[in-house]
Design an enzyme around this catalytic site. Structure first.
Site, PDB file in Angstrom:
ATOM      1  N   ASP A  15       9.723   9.062  10.643  1.00  0.00           N
ATOM      2  CA  ASP A  15      11.114   9.496  10.583  1.00  0.00           C
ATOM      3  C   ASP A  15      11.267  10.692  11.519  1.00  0.00           C
ATOM      4  O   ASP A  15      10.284  11.184  12.093  1.00  0.00           O
ATOM      5  CB  ASP A  15      11.427   9.877   9.126  1.00  0.00           C
ATOM      6  CG  ASP A  15      12.799  10.486   8.954  1.00  0.00           C
ATOM      7  OD1 ASP A  15      13.771   9.865   9.405  1.00  0.00           O
ATOM      8  OD2 ASP A  15      12.893  11.581   8.373  1.00  0.00           O
ATOM      9  N   ALA A  17      14.197  13.881  11.273  1.00  0.00           N
ATOM     10  CA  ALA A  17      14.508  15.137  10.581  1.00  0.00           C
ATOM     11  C   ALA A  17      13.757  15.234   9.262  1.00  0.00           C
ATOM     12  O   ALA A  17      13.765  14.309   8.449  1.00  0.00           O
ATOM     13  CB  ALA A  17      16.000  15.249  10.330  1.00  0.00           C
ATOM     14  N   ALA A  48      25.501  16.872  -1.101  1.00  0.00           N
ATOM     15  CA  ALA A  48      25.339  16.343   0.249  1.00  0.00           C
ATOM     16  C   ALA A  48      23.926  15.806   0.473  1.00  0.00           C
ATOM     17  O   ALA A  48      23.741  14.815   1.184  1.00  0.00           O
ATOM     18  CB  ALA A  48      25.647  17.428   1.281  1.00  0.00           C
ATOM     19  N   MET A  52      20.185  11.533   1.131  1.00  0.00           N
ATOM     20  CA  MET A  52      19.555  11.739   2.433  1.00  0.00           C
ATOM     21  C   MET A  52      18.562  10.632   2.752  1.00  0.00           C
ATOM     22  O   MET A  52      17.799  10.190   1.901  1.00  0.00           O
ATOM     23  CB  MET A  52      18.850  13.104   2.473  1.00  0.00           C
ATOM     24  CG  MET A  52      18.258  13.448   3.833  1.00  0.00           C
ATOM     25  SD  MET A  52      19.495  13.541   5.139  1.00  0.00           S
ATOM     26  CE  MET A  52      20.253  15.110   4.772  1.00  0.00           C
ATOM     27  N   LYS A  56      24.051   7.364   8.305  1.00  0.00           N
ATOM     28  CA  LYS A  56      25.027   8.393   7.983  1.00  0.00           C
ATOM     29  C   LYS A  56      26.345   7.822   7.445  1.00  0.00           C
ATOM     30  O   LYS A  56      27.003   8.457   6.623  1.00  0.00           O
ATOM     31  CB  LYS A  56      25.253   9.301   9.192  1.00  0.00           C
ATOM     32  CG  LYS A  56      24.020  10.150   9.520  1.00  0.00           C
ATOM     33  CD  LYS A  56      23.641  11.045   8.349  1.00  0.00           C
ATOM     34  CE  LYS A  56      22.353  11.817   8.575  1.00  0.00           C
ATOM     35  NZ  LYS A  56      21.155  11.111   8.140  1.00  0.00           N
ATOM     36  N   HIS A  59      25.567   7.171   3.992  1.00  0.00           N
ATOM     37  CA  HIS A  59      25.360   8.467   3.342  1.00  0.00           C
ATOM     38  C   HIS A  59      26.707   9.057   2.908  1.00  0.00           C
ATOM     39  O   HIS A  59      26.855   9.514   1.768  1.00  0.00           O
ATOM     40  CB  HIS A  59      24.635   9.412   4.305  1.00  0.00           C
ATOM     41  CG  HIS A  59      24.202  10.701   3.701  1.00  0.00           C
ATOM     42  ND1 HIS A  59      22.963  11.252   3.941  1.00  0.00           N
ATOM     43  CD2 HIS A  59      24.830  11.581   2.884  1.00  0.00           C
ATOM     44  CE1 HIS A  59      22.862  12.397   3.290  1.00  0.00           C
ATOM     45  NE2 HIS A  59      23.991  12.626   2.647  1.00  0.00           N
ATOM     46  N   ARG A 163      18.361   1.507   6.622  1.00  0.00           N
ATOM     47  CA  ARG A 163      17.656   1.807   5.381  1.00  0.00           C
ATOM     48  C   ARG A 163      18.570   1.591   4.173  1.00  0.00           C
ATOM     49  O   ARG A 163      19.767   1.806   4.290  1.00  0.00           O
ATOM     50  CB  ARG A 163      17.186   3.270   5.389  1.00  0.00           C
ATOM     51  CG  ARG A 163      16.233   3.608   6.504  1.00  0.00           C
ATOM     52  CD  ARG A 163      16.080   5.111   6.592  1.00  0.00           C
ATOM     53  NE  ARG A 163      15.121   5.477   7.636  1.00  0.00           N
ATOM     54  CZ  ARG A 163      14.956   6.704   8.088  1.00  0.00           C
ATOM     55  NH1 ARG A 163      15.692   7.684   7.588  1.00  0.00           N
ATOM     56  NH2 ARG A 163      14.063   6.964   9.010  1.00  0.00           N
ATOM     57  N   ASP A 189      10.355  11.628   4.665  1.00  0.00           N
ATOM     58  CA  ASP A 189      10.568  12.647   3.625  1.00  0.00           C
ATOM     59  C   ASP A 189      11.622  12.246   2.614  1.00  0.00           C
ATOM     60  O   ASP A 189      11.927  13.035   1.718  1.00  0.00           O
ATOM     61  CB  ASP A 189      10.956  13.979   4.271  1.00  0.00           C
ATOM     62  CG  ASP A 189      12.296  13.899   4.994  1.00  0.00           C
ATOM     63  OD1 ASP A 189      12.394  13.116   5.954  1.00  0.00           O
ATOM     64  OD2 ASP A 189      13.248  14.611   4.614  1.00  0.00           O
TER      65      ASP A 189
END
Length: 272
Positions: A15, A17, A48, A52, A56, A59, A163, A189
């Site tokens: 990944d 970030a 928010a 994650m 996006k 998200h 994802r 992560d």
């Protein structure tokens, strides 16, 4: 197809970030808060952060579907949060995130050394991300100048589904010329990122301290009192373990012993 692969690991897919760059995965947080505020709804950083790892657009949808956020949206707009609202927020989100991402492009300590060690062993380096391509067109060149240039890049929005589905991993297999899935490790992560690897049939390694679940910069992490550090780490580890990660480590700096452990398991006939 190799039904029972017993060879070496051939590729690691990282990944971005919270894994290779942006310790604590902080870049999108202020942007999510700001874009919802622009649409008349206050959200917290915790709200928010909750989804994650998803692409996006999804998200933003997941944030708006949280009951508390949905109630605030209803109060502000007199109607339920809808996909048309996601579209409008997403249009504002992308340029804002692209604008701030250079401020959070720091390479996570140990990442460059681990990638170099993997390449020295002959492994390919793949990458997937919940960022879309316009954002990565800003971030990837910055990372390359700092010394990180993976062998491929698959962004949210490149394929029909991101994802937690496996399609971005399948693209990595094709781009890298690597198979079977048991010869690949996915490092991430977030829960959707771990799901991505599991759904593709790969080994998965979760990152607790460098990632979204911990949520702090490297300097902020180093300044924590030991008890608070342990509490945050345990919470992040628990989330990734519950998601099904085969291993959970603090950061990519700790990856080599896990690679060796996985290769030992493969040699004994174990599969992901």
């Amino acid at each position: 197809m190799a039904r029972n692969y017993g060879g070496k690991i051939r590729a690691v897919v990282f990944d971005w970030a919270g894994t290779i760059v942006d310790h604590g995965s902080r870049a999108p947080m202020g942007v999510f808060v700001e874009v919802f505020r622009r649409f008349g709804v206050e959200i917290s950083v915790a709200e928010a952060r909750a989804p994650m790892g998803l692409p996006k657009w999804q998200h933003i949808q997941a944030v708006g579907r949280q009951p508390a956020v949905g109630a605030r949206w209803q109060a502000a707009h007199g109607r339920d949060f809808a996909d048309g609202d996601v579209d409008q927020i997403y249009e504002v989100f992308t340029p804002l995130n692209a604008q701030v991402v250079p401020q959070f492009a720091d390479i996570i300590p140990g990442a460059l050394e681990i990638v170099a060690a993997l390449r020295a062993r002959g492994l390919k380096i793949g990458s997937t991300t919940g960022y879309n391509r316009p954002i990565m067109e800003v971030l990837a060149p910055i990372a390359a100048r700092a010394g990180y240039a993976p062998d491929n890049l698959v962004c949210a929005g490149d394929l029909a589904e991101g994802r937690p589905g496996p399609l971005m991993m399948y693209r990595c297999f094709t781009d890298l010329g690597i198979w079977p899935p048991a010869s690949v490790i996915k490092v991430d992560d977030t829960v959707p990122g771990i799901d991505e690897g599991l759904n593709a049939g790969t080994w998965t390694v979760g990152l607790s301290v460098s990632g979204n679940g911990f949520g702090l910069s490297a300097d902020e992490t180093a300044a924590l009192p030991p008890a608070e550090f342990a509490e945050r780490r345990t919470a992040a580890e628990r989330e990734l373990t519950r998601a099904g990660a085969h291993y959970v480590i603090d950061s990519v700096a700790d990856l080599l012993p896990v690679l060796e452990a996985i290769e030992g398991r493969l040699a004994r006939g174990e599969q992901p």
